[in-house]
Design an enzyme around this catalytic site. Structure first.
Site, PDB file in Angstrom:
ATOM      1  N   TYR A   1     -29.842  64.543  13.873  1.00 54.94           N
ATOM      2  CA  TYR A   1     -30.649  64.439  15.090  1.00 54.94           C
ATOM      3  C   TYR A   1     -32.026  65.044  14.902  1.00 54.94           C
ATOM      4  CZ  TYR A   1     -31.546  64.249  20.117  1.00 54.94           C
ATOM      5  OH  TYR A   1     -32.063  63.976  21.351  1.00 54.94           O
TER       6      TYR A   1
ATOM      7  N   ASP B   1     -24.716  67.665  24.805  1.00 54.49           N
ATOM      8  CA  ASP B   1     -25.446  68.546  23.889  1.00 54.49           C
ATOM      9  C   ASP B   1     -25.243  70.024  24.241  1.00 54.49           C
ATOM     10  OD1 ASP B   1     -26.393  66.458  22.468  1.00 54.49           O
ATOM     11  OD2 ASP B   1     -28.469  66.593  23.139  1.00 54.49           O
TER      12      ASP B   1
END
Length: 638
Positions: free
Chosen positions: A244, A22
Site C-alpha cells: 500500500y 485499516d
C-alpha cells in the site's frame, strides 16, 4: 445504500461480525460508521487489526480481536469537523471578496503560506559579496600527477575561519601566500560508514520520484496506485506489485525482510549482507503507522524481469521502489577520509586545508544512492590525496582567488515542499499530492523550471488569510492541532472540548473578517449591449477564465457571451493549462493538462500545429449515456 442493505441481509445468516478496516483513525471511524449504518450491534462485533497482508499476520489478527476504540473514532471525527469548519467557513469569504471558485483549508493554506513566505524571502534577499582563495600544491619530490587543492581557512592562531569580503582583501592574502613556504602541519584519517536509507513511505517516495524521475506527486501516486492494484504479469495473471502506497511507517514485515536478505546473498554475495536484520524505527511526526513501508510484494521479482509488462513510467517507479527496499537491507558503504592541515609561513602564519575521501567498500551504493537535496551539503565525490606526512614541505603551483555572492534560499520544488510539510507536521501521507494539485488548480502557484512559484492570486489569498486568520494559516497551529488529535486518540482529551476551544475564538475571528475584509473583485463594467433574451443591460464580468459579458438579470436570466476582440484586436486569454514533464510522442514538445467537456486530459503544447492528446496516467476510458440509450455509469477516474 445498496451495500448497507446487503450487509443487513447477510447479518441474518451470521453469528458474529469481524471488522477489518485499516488500523488507523480513519479505519476505526469507518468500522464505527458501519456498525451504526448497518445496525451491527445486534450481533457480537470483533475488531481485527493487521499491518501487512500476509497469511501469518491475518491469522494472528483473528486470534486476538478487540473492541472498537472510540478514542480513535473521536480523533477522526474531530479532524473531519475541524477541516470542514475551516474550509467551509473561510472559502466563501475568498469567493466573495477575491474571485469565485477559490478555496482555503487548514492544511492547504499553511502549505501556500510556506511557498509565499519563501518567495518573499527571495525578493527581500540582498546578496553579499565574499571571496575564497584556493591553492594548488604538490609534493616537492614529484611522482606523477600528485597535485591537490587546499582551501584557505585563515590565520593559524585563530580558531574561526577568516572571512574575505572584498577583492582587495583577497589580493592582499594572495600576495602573501605567493611568497609563503608551505608545510604539512597535521594529517587526520578516519573511517566513515554510510548507512542506507529506509524503505519508502509516501512522502519520501514522492520526494525521490521528483528528484530522480521528475514525476510530480499526483503522477507518482497515480502510478503507485496502478502498481498496487495489480497488473497482468505473464502466466502469473494480475499481480499486485507493491504494498500500500499511503503510509507513514518504515516497518517491514519479517517475511519480506528474510526474503530480501536471501536475495542479497544470492545476487551480491555474503559480504553485501549485514550481520543483523536492519530495522528502521524512526517515526515521522504524528505517524499512525497503520501500514508497512512501500516495498515490492516479492523481492525476487526484479525490475528487468517484468518491465515488458509495464509501461515506461510504471517500470521506472517500480525499479525505484525495488532498489530502495533491497538497498535498505544491504551492508553499509565505507569510506576512508583524510584531512590535511597545511601551514603557509610568510609575515603571518596561514592555515589551508585539503580533504579527501576514497570508497573502500561500496555496500548498498552498488545498487542505489539517495538523491541529494539542494540544501544537502554532503559531498559524495571521491577525492584522492597523495600520501602526505606531518612536517613535509610542499611546493606551490598556483593560487585561485574567486568572487562569490551569497544566494537566497531556493524556491520549493515538490520534493522539498513535501519534506518541509512533513517536518512541520502539516498534512498526512494521503494529503500531500491532493494539496499540491489544489494549489495548481486554484491558480495560486505555477511550476517554473521545476520550481513552485506563487502567482499574484496566491500572494493575495495568502496575504488576506494571514491578515484575518493568522492562527489558522500558521504552520505551528496545524502542528499543534495534530498533537491535540493524538491526545484525543490516546484518551487524554475530549474531542468536543477541543473543537469547542477552537470554534469559539474562530467564530469571533470569522465575524470580524466578514466585516473588515476588503473586496478585491472588479465591479461589473457597463456595456452598450442589451440581453437578447430579456432586454436587460449586459455588463463585463470577470470569471475563472477571464472576462466575459453577462446579463444583469442573473440569476433569473443566465445569458452570457464571449467578450469581443478589444480595440487592439486581441482576444481574451484562454484558460491557463498546467504543463507537465511528459513530452509529446509526435513532436517532442511538452504536454499540458487541459480541461475539456469530460474532465482533464493531456494535450500537446504545440496545438494547433500538433493535436496529439492522451488520457492522464491512471485515467480509464469513460463511457457516457447517449441520448435515448440505456443509462451507463461514467467510469472515468483521474
Amino acid at each position: 445504500r445498496k451495500v448497507v442493505e446487503q450487509l443487513k441481509e447477510a447479518l441474518k445468516k451470521t453469528s458474529a461480525v469481524y471488522l477489518a478496516t485499516d488500523p488507523d483513525r480513519e479505519g476505526e471511524a469507518i468500522s464505527w460508521h458501519l456498525t451504526e449504518a448497518a445496525a451491527l450491534k445486534k450481533v457480537p462485533i470483533h475488531r481485527v487489526v493487521f499491518h501487512e497482508i500476509t497469511e501469518d499476520a491475518i491469522k494472528e489478527a483473528f486470534l486476538h480481536p478487540r473492541s472498537l476504540d472510540m478514542n480513535l473514532v473521536d480523533a477522526q471525527q474531530a479532524r473531519r469537523i475541524l477541516d470542514r469548519l475551516v474550509g467551509y467557513k473561510i472559502s466563501p469569504l475568498l469567493c466573495r471578496n477575491v474571485k469565485s471558485k477559490l478555496s482555503a483549508g487548514r492544511v492547504q493554506s499553511a502549505a501556500l503560506k510556506l511557498i509565499v513566505d519563501r518567495e518573499q524571502e527571495i525578493l527581500a534577499f540582498v546578496p553579499q559579496e565574499y571571496w575564497t582563495v584556493e591553492a594548488e600544491l604538490a609534493k616537492q619530490e614529484k611522482q606523477g600527477n600528485d597535485s591537490f587543492i587546499a582551501k584557505f581557512i585563515g590565520r593559524s592562531a585563530d580558531s574561526h575561519p577568516l572571512e574575505i569580503h572584498t577583492e582587495q582583501e583577497a589580493k592582499d592574502i594572495t600576495n602573501q601566500l605567493n611568497a609563503a613556504i608551505y608545510a604539512v602541519s597535521d594529517v587526520r584519517k578516519k573511517k566513515v560508514t554510510r548507512q542506507p536509507a529506509p524503505p519508502f513511505i509516501t512522502s519520501t517516495l514522492q520526494q525521490e520520484a521528483w528528484r530522480k524521475l521528475h514525476f510530480s506527486a499526483p503522477r507518482t501516486m497515480a502510478l503507485a496506485q496502478q502498481l498496487y492494484e495489480g497488473l497482468p504479469i505473464a502466466e502469473e495473471g494480475a499481480m499486485g506489485l507493491i504494498t500500500y502506497m499511503r503510509t507513514d511507517s518504515t516497518i517491514v514485515s519479517e517475511t519480506a525482510l528474510h526474503e530480501t536478505r536471501e536475495f542479497i546473498t544470492s545476487k551480491f554475495g555474503t559480504e553485501f549482507l549485514p550481520s543483523q536484520v536492519r530495522r528502521f524505527t524512526k517515526k515521522v511526526k504524528g505517524a499512525q503507522e497503520a501500514h508497512e513501508a512501500i516495498r515490492p510484494t516479492r523481492t525476487s521479482r526484479e525490475p528487468d524481469s517484468i518491465k515488458q509488462y509495464l509501461t515506461h513510467d510504471q517500470g521506472l517507479l517500480y525499479e525505484l521502489i525495488w532498489k530502495r527496499m533491497v538497498a535498505s537491507q544491504m551492508a553499509a558503504a565505507s569510506f576512508q577520509t583524510t584531512t590535511v592541515d597545511i601551514e603557509a609561513k610568510e609575515k603571518e602564519r596561514y592555515l589551508l586545508r585539503a580533504t579527501g575521501s576514497v570508497m573502500e567498500f561500496p555496500g548498498f551504493l552498488s545498487l542505489y544512492s539517495e538523491t541529494k537535496d539542494e540544501s544537502d551539503t554532503r559531498d559524495e565525490e571521491q577525492i584522492r590525496l597523495p600520501r602526505l606526512i606531518q612536517g613535509e614541505q610542499l611546493s606551490l603551483i598556483d593560487l585561485f582567488p574567486s568572487q562569490h555572492f551569497t544566494q537566497p534560499p531556493p524556491r520549493y520544488n515538490e520534493a522539498s515542499l513535501i519534506k518541509s510539510m512533513e517536518e512541520r507536521g502539516i498534512g498526512r501521507p494521503s494529503t500531500y499530492a491532493p494539496i499540491i494539485s489544489t494549489l495548481y488548480q486554484r491558480e495560486y502557484v505555477h511550476r517554473e523550471g521545476g520550481k513552485i512559484c506563487p502567482l499574484e492570486l496566491g500572494f493575495t489569498v495568502s496575504q488576506l488569510l494571514t491578515e484575518h486568520f493568522s492562527d489558522i494559516v500558521d504552520t505551528g497551529f496545524t502542528a499543534q492541532m495534530e498533537e491535540k488529535l493524538d491526545n484525543i486518540a490516546q484518551g487524554k482529551l475530549s474531542w468536543v472540548a477541543v473543537l469547542r476551544a477552537f470554534y469559539d475564538p474562530f467564530e469571533e475571528t470569522l465575524h470580524k473578517a466578514s466585516e473588515n475584509m476588503v473586496s478585491l473583485k472588479e465591479p461589473p463594467q457597463p456595456t452598450d449591449e442589451t440581453c437578447p433574451k430579456c432586454g436587460k443591460p449586459m455588463v463585463v464580468r470577470t470569471g475563472r477564465y477571464g472576462k466575459f459579458i453577462a446579463c444583469t438579470g442573473f440569476p433569473k436570466c443566465k445569458t452570457t457571451k464571449a467578450l469581443a476582440d478589444d480595440e487592439n484586436g486581441d482576444k481574451p486569454a484562454p484558460p491557463p493549462s498546467q504543463t507537465t514533464d511528459e513530452t509529446c510522442p509526435e513532436c517532442g514538445k511538452s504536454m499540458a493538462i487541459k480541461k475539456g467537456r469530460f474532465g482533464e486530459f493531456l494535450a500537446c503544447s504545440g496545438y494547433p500545429d500538433c493535436k496529439t492528446t492522451k488520457r492522464l496516467p491512471g485515467q480509464k476510458k469513460a463511457t457516457y449515456r447517449k441520448k435515448g440509450s440505456a443509462s451507463k455509469t461514467k467510469k472515468s477516474r483521474v
